[in-house]
Design a protein around this motif. Structure first.
Motif, mmCIF file in Angstrom:
data_model
loop_
_atom_site.group_PDB
_atom_site.id
_atom_site.type_symbol
_atom_site.label_atom_id
_atom_site.label_comp_id
_atom_site.label_asym_id
_atom_site.label_seq_id
_atom_site.Cartn_x
_atom_site.Cartn_y
_atom_site.Cartn_z
ATOM 1 N N UNK A 1 -2.623 -5.105 -12.119
ATOM 2 C CA UNK A 1 -1.160 -4.982 -12.082
ATOM 3 C C UNK A 1 -0.726 -3.941 -11.043
ATOM 4 N N UNK A 2 -1.521 -2.894 -10.890
ATOM 5 C CA UNK A 2 -1.219 -1.901 -9.841
ATOM 6 C C UNK A 2 -1.307 -2.566 -8.466
ATOM 7 N N UNK A 3 -2.349 -3.354 -8.274
ATOM 8 C CA UNK A 3 -2.525 -4.117 -7.033
ATOM 9 C C UNK A 3 -1.294 -4.997 -6.782
ATOM 10 N N UNK A 4 -0.897 -5.730 -7.829
ATOM 11 C CA UNK A 4 0.276 -6.607 -7.713
ATOM 12 C C UNK A 4 1.534 -5.814 -7.382
ATOM 13 N N UNK A 5 1.717 -4.713 -8.107
ATOM 14 C CA UNK A 5 2.952 -3.947 -7.966
ATOM 15 C C UNK A 5 3.073 -3.315 -6.588
ATOM 16 N N UNK A 6 1.981 -2.715 -6.122
ATOM 17 C CA UNK A 6 2.073 -1.950 -4.889
ATOM 18 C C UNK A 6 1.825 -2.768 -3.636
ATOM 19 N N UNK A 7 0.956 -3.762 -3.732
ATOM 20 C CA UNK A 7 0.512 -4.442 -2.511
ATOM 21 C C UNK A 7 1.065 -5.846 -2.345
ATOM 22 N N UNK A 8 1.319 -6.516 -3.462
ATOM 23 C CA UNK A 8 1.723 -7.912 -3.329
ATOM 24 C C UNK A 8 3.194 -8.160 -3.622
ATOM 25 N N UNK A 9 3.789 -7.360 -4.472
ATOM 26 C CA UNK A 9 5.146 -7.666 -4.919
ATOM 27 C C UNK A 9 6.213 -6.813 -4.224
ATOM 28 N N UNK A 10 5.831 -6.113 -3.146
ATOM 29 C CA UNK A 10 6.777 -5.305 -2.383
ATOM 30 C C UNK A 10 6.891 -5.888 -0.983
ATOM 31 N N UNK A 11 8.091 -5.854 -0.414
ATOM 32 C CA UNK A 11 8.171 -6.255 0.990
ATOM 33 C C UNK A 11 7.274 -5.347 1.849
ATOM 34 N N UNK A 12 6.502 -5.930 2.737
ATOM 35 C CA UNK A 12 5.554 -5.240 3.619
ATOM 36 C C UNK A 12 4.387 -4.585 2.850
ATOM 37 N N UNK B 1 -9.034 -1.056 1.821
ATOM 38 C CA UNK B 1 -8.079 -0.143 1.200
ATOM 39 C C UNK B 1 -8.672 0.413 -0.096
ATOM 40 N N UNK B 2 -8.175 1.562 -0.523
ATOM 41 C CA UNK B 2 -8.661 2.182 -1.755
ATOM 42 C C UNK B 2 -8.557 1.230 -2.945
ATOM 43 N N UNK B 3 -7.510 0.437 -2.980
ATOM 44 C CA UNK B 3 -7.314 -0.477 -4.110
ATOM 45 C C UNK B 3 -8.366 -1.598 -4.094
ATOM 46 N N UNK B 4 -8.993 -1.810 -2.932
ATOM 47 C CA UNK B 4 -10.026 -2.847 -2.818
ATOM 48 C C UNK B 4 -9.612 -3.937 -1.850
ATOM 49 N N UNK B 5 -10.615 -4.683 -1.361
ATOM 50 C CA UNK B 5 -10.377 -5.780 -0.420
ATOM 51 C C UNK B 5 -9.550 -6.876 -1.063
ATOM 52 N N UNK B 6 -9.935 -7.247 -2.264
ATOM 53 C CA UNK B 6 -9.222 -8.297 -2.975
ATOM 54 C C UNK B 6 -9.401 -8.116 -4.487
ATOM 55 N N UNK B 7 -8.570 -8.821 -5.217
ATOM 56 C CA UNK B 7 -8.533 -8.650 -6.670
ATOM 57 C C UNK B 7 -9.852 -9.066 -7.325
ATOM 58 N N UNK B 8 -10.554 -10.020 -6.719
ATOM 59 C CA UNK B 8 -11.816 -10.491 -7.321
ATOM 60 C C UNK B 8 -12.815 -9.346 -7.508
ATOM 61 N N UNK B 9 -12.861 -8.456 -6.547
ATOM 62 C CA UNK B 9 -13.805 -7.340 -6.674
ATOM 63 C C UNK B 9 -13.542 -6.529 -7.937
#
Lengths: 412, 423
Positions: free
Chosen positions: A125-136, A156-164
């Motif tokens: 959800x952090x990934x979604x909130x910060x990286x995917x659900x914000x413009x840019x 990135x610190x959050x990871x390459x992708x959610x699968x990881x």
């Protein structure tokens, strides 16, 4: 001048202390020498996920947060590419609760499936909130792998992708702990209303019997020198085009680090800086434009970003920015402009020092870079930078061949 | 030493009340000072009752406030920025629903230099039309970006439902409104609201008597034509309790609950803060425990009480996975129900009290923290004695009172809900 007391326990834990009786509080900061750069390329985002798990209970204590709150404290943590940092601020006379908690999770974390399962969800959800659900929001997921080919800063610190994050196993968590979490891979700083004696005695009491562990020597791939301009463009549902330019620069301990930082200040720190003055106010080509450095331990990035006004194409935007950067390589910056940004750095240090928590974090960081006492010499390094240094370093950094460019287009 | 047992600790039973000195300038401006030793830095907060509430049309309050530093007195916009930066000072403009003004941070040695610029900004802004064009362009751009965020969409909808669309507490901006910002209205607004009769100053940090004298020198004369006119809006909540704004492709939805509520002037307010903390006001709150730490629906959820001059409101804020949005809304409702119907256990109550006392101690530690905390109460006519009352409320509140206050102020039936994203 900061007076810092230092002690190293037998197990290798470095302890820093500063007494401050103007406060009734104390800040307890623990920095571990592990960040996203230490991750397995197939398990990125792990250092940060692990930070979340550090709040899921330890060997002898089921809950981390509640006892902190119980004694009137507050705690949190952050992870970046280089470090993982945990902090607690609480009334000074209750410091022992903080040391009890921090030492127990250094001793051994409770590795529970429930904690892993929930924190995987929270981080997604952090990934979604910060990286995917914000413009840019996804810019760094794109720009890092463009700028780096080899070095682990490419994710990135959050990871390459959610699968990881989804694929993390409890056994990975346990392995990560023993690989990176140990007294001999951490620095504890205590700043506030507690005497040196009391601080060191209590630390000895709670941390003294934690065994040191084998910490593998870091051996990261070196990023090869970039030899030609890299370019990428994406189209997204955003209200305006944006441009991102990333240049390779030196690492945190390089002699030119402060020059790079001052160059970014000349370009965009403060409303009088060159980029906002020239590109936003005078020519009105951009609605915003920024320059900053990533501040990484290993060679990092000098980043310039901008949102051109409608009617300004991205290639023109790139040219306009490049012209401003190039002018630092051809004309010598005048002493007054340089002094202005140095003054700003100096006052920035003074403001930051008003907080005990900032000081505790800073001491830990400088110790990690070599010696906590260097906080007292940092300003001298900035003061020593000359106009010629600025020109020389700008020449090294601001070349097309050293640049990764991302055009972030709005879909029309 | 037994690692299974928490070391003995002393719950905070009393937080030291900060010493706030009060001065009155010759023109009547009240100056509040929080003095500290240590770092030679000063924060000056010059505040006017010039927030959105008083503006004749949308954007005027914020634009007036932001435009004031773009050229004033003997300086053009560039020179102001240049000087502020040269002294290593920081100047923030701020405009909220009720107040607008300036906060400057400066090294003590450059206090007068900074104050002199601030004085020009407050007394003699140029209001140049080119500067307004740049400001409007930047603000419009920012508005368009913000407007894509689900959290901004849900806030807009919720505020409209709480207060009505035709007043500055509830109204939402449109992009078109940026096209019609009038420089004349701005000038008029400035003349009326940026006056010594509508101003207070809060200074904190390494403050000496000399600094207080300088404040009198620069801000002690009469200025502005304040006539104390109240717009007299009538706030009216909507009949619709639930709103859903769909945003295609959203991976998360923003969920907000809220309702209009008492503000700081009510004697219930500090007690209600305890109720709010329990529900969603700290990391260990019930909402965090349930929605984040149990279910993993969100990165964060919180609730807050906001005190406005002419009203107040309560709100719960979260961004949750779009697929679990319905469940999250249900769980939030469940938690509100539990709060209203079940007595809080003694352990949890003690924990919240201890946490809140520690939080108050942190907020009243260090001159700048104190200044920010004090500002929130002097705007409502209180002084440092408020913090004494607040502590009494925290220390003495009972489980029965908490349930009573929850029923009185936070019933599920009285809540408005706004969801933006996918539901």
């Amino acid at each position: 001048m900061q007076k810092i007391n230092k002690k190293i326990l037998n197990n290798g834990l470095i302890v820093l202390h500063q007494y401050d009786d103007s406060t009734s509080m104390v800040a307890v900061n623990t920095v571990y020498d592990v960040g996203a750069r230490d991750e397995d390329p197939e398990m990125t985002g792990f250092a940060h996920l692990f930070e979340h798990l550090m709040f899921g209970g330890s060997e002898n204590i089921p809950s981390f947060d509640a006892p902190v709150q119980q004694v009137g404290g507050e705690n949190n943590a952050f992870t970046n590419n280089d470090i993982t940092n945990y902090y607690i601020s609480l009334p000074a006379n209750n410091i022992e609760t903080a040391l009890w908690l921090e030492s127990d999770r250094m001793l051994k974390l409770a590795f529970t499936p429930k904690s892993l399962e929930v924190q995987q969800q929270v981080v997604i959800e952090e990934f979604n909130q910060r990286y995917l659900n914000q413009p840019y929001g996804d810019v760094w997921l794109i720009l890092r792998p463009l700028a780096y080919n080899e070095h682990p800063y490419k994710w990135a610190t959050i990871g390459k992708n959610i699968e990881h994050i989804e694929n993390a196993k409890l056994s990975d968590v346990e392995a990560f702990f023993y690989k990176h979490y140990a007294p001999n891979n951490a620095i504890l700083s205590i700043v506030g209303n507690i005497s040196e004696n009391d601080a060191f005695n209590l630390v000895e009491k709670w941390y003294g019997d934690i065994p040191s562990r084998d910490i593998a020597k870091r051996n990261l791939p070196v990023e090869p020198k970039q030899t030609e301009r890299r370019f990428m463009e994406v189209t997204r549902d955003v209200p305006s085009d944006a441009i991102y330019m990333a240049f390779h620069m030196c690492g945190r301990l390089d002699k030119d680090y402060q020059s790079c930082d001052l160059i970014s200040d000349i370009l965009s720190n403060g409303r009088s800086a060159r980029l906002p003055q020239r590109l936003v106010k005078e020519t009105q080509k951009f609605s915003e434009v920024n320059a900053y450095i990533s501040g990484d331990r290993d060679p990092g990035l000098f980043i310039v970003t901008g949102k051109p006004n409608s009617g300004v194409e991205l290639d023109e935007a790139e040219r306009l920015i490049m012209n401003e950067l190039k002018s630092l390589t051809t004309e010598t910056v005048d002493e007054k402009e340089l002094l202005k940004v140095k003054n700003k750095v100096e006052s920035g240090f003074v403001y930051a020092d008003t907080s005990i928590l900032n000081r505790a974090m800073n001491f830990g960081l400088y110790q990690l870079l070599g010696d906590a006492h260097n906080v007292n010499h940092e300003m001298d390094k900035y003061a020593a930078v000359t106009p010629d240094d600025i020109k020389r370093v700008a020449k090294e950094v601001f070349t097309e061949d050293n640049c990764s460019v991302l055009y972030y287009r709005k879909n029309s | 030493m037994d690692r299974n047992i928490q070391p003995t600790y002393n719950p905070l039973t009393e937080v030291k009340i900060p010493d706030i000195k009060e001065y009155t300038l010759k023109n009547g401006i009240k100056v509040y000072a929080v003095r500290a030793t240590g770092a030679e830095v000063i924060r000056v907060d010059v505040s006017f009752g010039a927030g959105n509430w008083y503006q004749p049309s949308p954007l005027i309050a914020a634009m007036t406030n932001a435009l004031m530093r773009e050229g004033a007195g003997k300086y053009n916009a560039h020179q102001i920025a240049e000087n502020i930066d040269y002294y290593g000072s920081h100047l923030q403009v701020h405009c909220d629903k009720d107040n607008a003004g300036f906060i400057a941070y400066t090294l003590s040695k450059y206090f007068e230099n900074t104050l002199s610029i601030l004085n020009d900004i407050v007394r003699e802004p140029h209001f140049d039309s080119n500067e307004l064009d740049v400001l409007v362009m930047k603000s419009r751009q920012n508005f368009k970006i913000e407007n894509q965020k689900v959290s901004v969409i849900s806030r807009r909808v919720l505020m409209k439902n709480l207060f009505g669309a035709d007043n500055p507490y509830g109204e939402s901006l449109t992009e078109e409104q940026y096209n019609s910002v009038s420089l004349d209205e701005i000038k008029e607004y400035f003349n009326q609201y940026y006056s010594n009769k509508n101003c207070s100053i809060l200074i904190s940090g390494f403050v000496t008597d000399e600094h207080i004298k300088l404040i009198d020198k620069y801000f002690g004369d009469n200025f502005g034509n304040y006539n104390n006119s109240e717009p007299g809006y009538i706030l009216k909540s909507s009949d619709t309790k639930f709103n859903y704004s769909e945003k295609d492709g959203a991976v998360q939805s923003s969920v907000r609950f809220g309702k209009p509520l008492i503000n700081l002037t009510s004697s219930d307010y500090p007690k209600l803060q305890v109720v709010n903390t329990l529900l969603g006001g700290y990391f260990g709150s019930r909402l965090m425990k349930n929605i984040r730490e149990e279910k993993g629906y969100t990165y964060g959820i919180g609730s807050v009480l906001v005190s406005l001059k002419h009203s107040g409101f309560f709100t719960i804020i979260s961004e949750v996975g779009a697929d679990v949005c319905k469940s999250a809304v249900e769980e939030i409702n469940k938690e509100i129900d539990i709060l209203c119907n079940t007595l809080v256990g003694q352990d949890e109550l003690m924990l919240v009290k201890n946490y809140m006392m520690g939080d108050l101690a942190r907020n009243l530690d260090g001159a700048f923290n104190i200044a920010e905390t004090v500002k929130s109460v002097i705007d409502f006519g209180f002084g440092a004695e408020f913090f004494k009352y607040q502590q009494e409320c925290i220390m003495n509140i009972t489980a029965e009172e908490i349930r009573f206050l929850a029923q009185k102020y936070l019933s599920k039936e009285s809540m408005y809900t706004a969801v933006a994203g996918r539901y």
